[in-house]
Design an enzyme around this catalytic site. Structure first.
Site, PDB file in Angstrom:
ATOM      1  N   GLY A 110      58.529 -30.060  34.003  1.00 21.84           N
ATOM      2  CA  GLY A 110      57.073 -30.089  33.829  1.00 21.84           C
ATOM      3  C   GLY A 110      56.384 -30.198  35.179  1.00 21.84           C
TER       4      GLY A 110
ATOM      5  CG  ASP B 102      64.678 -39.339  33.261  1.00 18.84           C
ATOM      6  OD1 ASP B 102      65.061 -39.299  32.069  1.00 18.84           O
ATOM      7  OD2 ASP B 102      65.136 -38.601  34.156  1.00 18.84           O
TER       8      ASP B 102
ATOM      9  CG  LEU C 280      57.912 -45.497  27.800  1.00 16.71           C
ATOM     10  CD1 LEU C 280      57.556 -45.571  29.284  1.00 16.71           C
ATOM     11  CD2 LEU C 280      57.451 -44.144  27.229  1.00 16.71           C
TER      12      LEU C 280
ATOM     13  CG  ASN D 135      65.609 -44.910  25.724  1.00 12.32           C
ATOM     14  OD1 ASN D 135      66.110 -45.922  25.230  1.00 12.32           O
ATOM     15  ND2 ASN D 135      66.081 -44.341  26.836  1.00 12.32           N
TER      16      ASN D 135
ATOM     17  CE1 TYR E  93      66.717 -27.541  24.508  1.00  9.36           C
ATOM     18  CE2 TYR E  93      67.096 -25.698  23.015  1.00  9.36           C
ATOM     19  CZ  TYR E  93      66.238 -26.626  23.590  1.00  9.36           C
ATOM     20  OH  TYR E  93      64.901 -26.642  23.227  1.00  9.36           O
TER      21      TYR E  93
ATOM     22  CB  THR F 171      56.586 -21.329  21.821  1.00 15.05           C
ATOM     23  OG1 THR F 171      57.048 -21.759  20.533  1.00 15.05           O
ATOM     24  CG2 THR F 171      55.092 -21.606  21.924  1.00 15.05           C
TER      25      THR F 171
END
Ligand code: UDP
Length: 319
Positions: free
Chosen positions: A37, A57, A62, A100, A146, A176
């Site tokens: 990003g 990350d 978090l 997380n 993935y 997309t």
């Protein structure tokens, strides 16, 4: 006022989602490690005082010291080019990172949305692909970092829903496209558009007979929002455009739309490249009343305009 956390909020889809949520009057916290990003994508959002960016990350836990109503988990690299370069990072982001993100949602009693992928279906034997199809994925192939980690993230989400009270839901995002795709991301849209605009040959992999169905980013983001707003706990829903075409036809369309005279350069087909992909969106229509509205013509027009502007900006910076 409701607050959404968007992991992967500085990415292509995440940044569009943040802007959409701000437009709905929400407070938005974008979380991103800026691996794929970019803060550039947040230029517009950062002007809004209901928006906050946290560089973090998701492989690390978090904590957020304010109330959170919705957690959208979009953090992950998603380009097949990255599968070669960052396989373990991708696997850890989709596994530990998803854990997380779920933990954050549970701590705040927030709704959770897992952004999964059409790659969960692998190289499918059925077309179009309904959500009930289990897929055909090679667990030891080059795309497995993935595919399998996204499949794991789906399983993790469902088990937290069933056994730990998570108000979760899963979307499977099909191809997309739109403004803010990384120019060098390696996927078919940035490759073909930049190649055509530069008058270079379009690199069609294989004979170009494999198919994809391209959804414009604004349609997708509207579907993501509806999925979060709807009482669809535990549901899995495809979001994509069922307008299927071959990669070769797509290359010809890009050449025509850019007015380019680029030739086509056939390259080897990557291993395990899915031969067909088209979403069955019956469930999205029934549950969410959602279907894509932006035509390929209109979507490509916006995308090509954005790419041509950004390519010249980058060239100016380099010169
Ligand atoms: N592709 C291609 N030329 C390129 C990049 C991709 O022909 O320069 C093909 C690729 O082999 C695949 C399709 O376009 O069949 C879509 O690839 P992409 O990497 O965009 O995403 P995928 O759908 O495979 O995840």
């Amino acid at each position: 006022m409701q607050t959404s956390v968007v992991t992967g909020g500085a990415g292509f889809i995440g940044s569009h989602l943040c802007e959409y949520l701000l437009g709905k009057g929400e407070r938005v916290i974008a979380v991103d490690n800026l691996g794929s990003g970019s803060e550039n994508n947040l230029k517009g959002a950062l002007k809004n005082d209901r928006f906050k960016f946290i560089r973090h990350d998701m492989r690390e836990p978090l904590k957020i010291g304010e109330s959170v109503d919705f957690v959208y988990n979009l953090a992950s690299r998603a380009s097949p080019v990255d599968f070669d370069q960052y396989p373990v990072e991708i696997m850890m982001t989709n596994s530990i990172g998803t854990y997380n993100a779920i933990d954050l949602a549970l701590e705040h009693n927030a709704r959770f949305l897992m952004a999964s992928t059409s790659e969960s279906y692998g190289d499918p034997e059925v077309s179009p692909q309904p959500e009930t199809y289990w897929g055909r994925v090679n667990p030891v192939g080059p795309r497995s970092c993935y595919d399998e980690s996204k499949r794991f993230s789906e399983a993790l989400t469902m088990n937290f829903i069933w056994h730990h009270g998570l108000d979760g839901r899963i979307i499977r995002i099909f191809n997309t496209y739109g403004p803010r795709m990384r120019l060098d991301d390696g996927r078919v849209v940035p490759n073909f558009v930049t190649q055509a605009l530069e008058g270079k040959p379009l690199t069609v992999y294989g004979d170009g007979s494999q198919t994809r169905s391209f959804c414009y980013v604004s349609d997708l983001v509207r579907g993501i929002y509806l999925m979060m707003q709807s009482p669809v706990k535990g549901e899995v829903v495809n979001l994509g455009n069922p307008n299927e075409m071959t990669v070769l036809d797509f290359a010809r369309t890009i050449i025509q739309k850019t007015g380019s005279s680029s030739p086509i350069d056939y390259r080897p087909l990557p291993v395990n490249d899915p031969l067909q992909r088209r979403p069955d969106i019956t469930k999205a229509k029934q549950l969410l009343g959602w279907e894509p509205e932006v035509s390929l013509d209109e979507g490509l027009k916006n995308t090509i305009t954005w790419f041509s502007r950004n390519m010249s900006e980058i060239k100016e910076k380099l010169s």
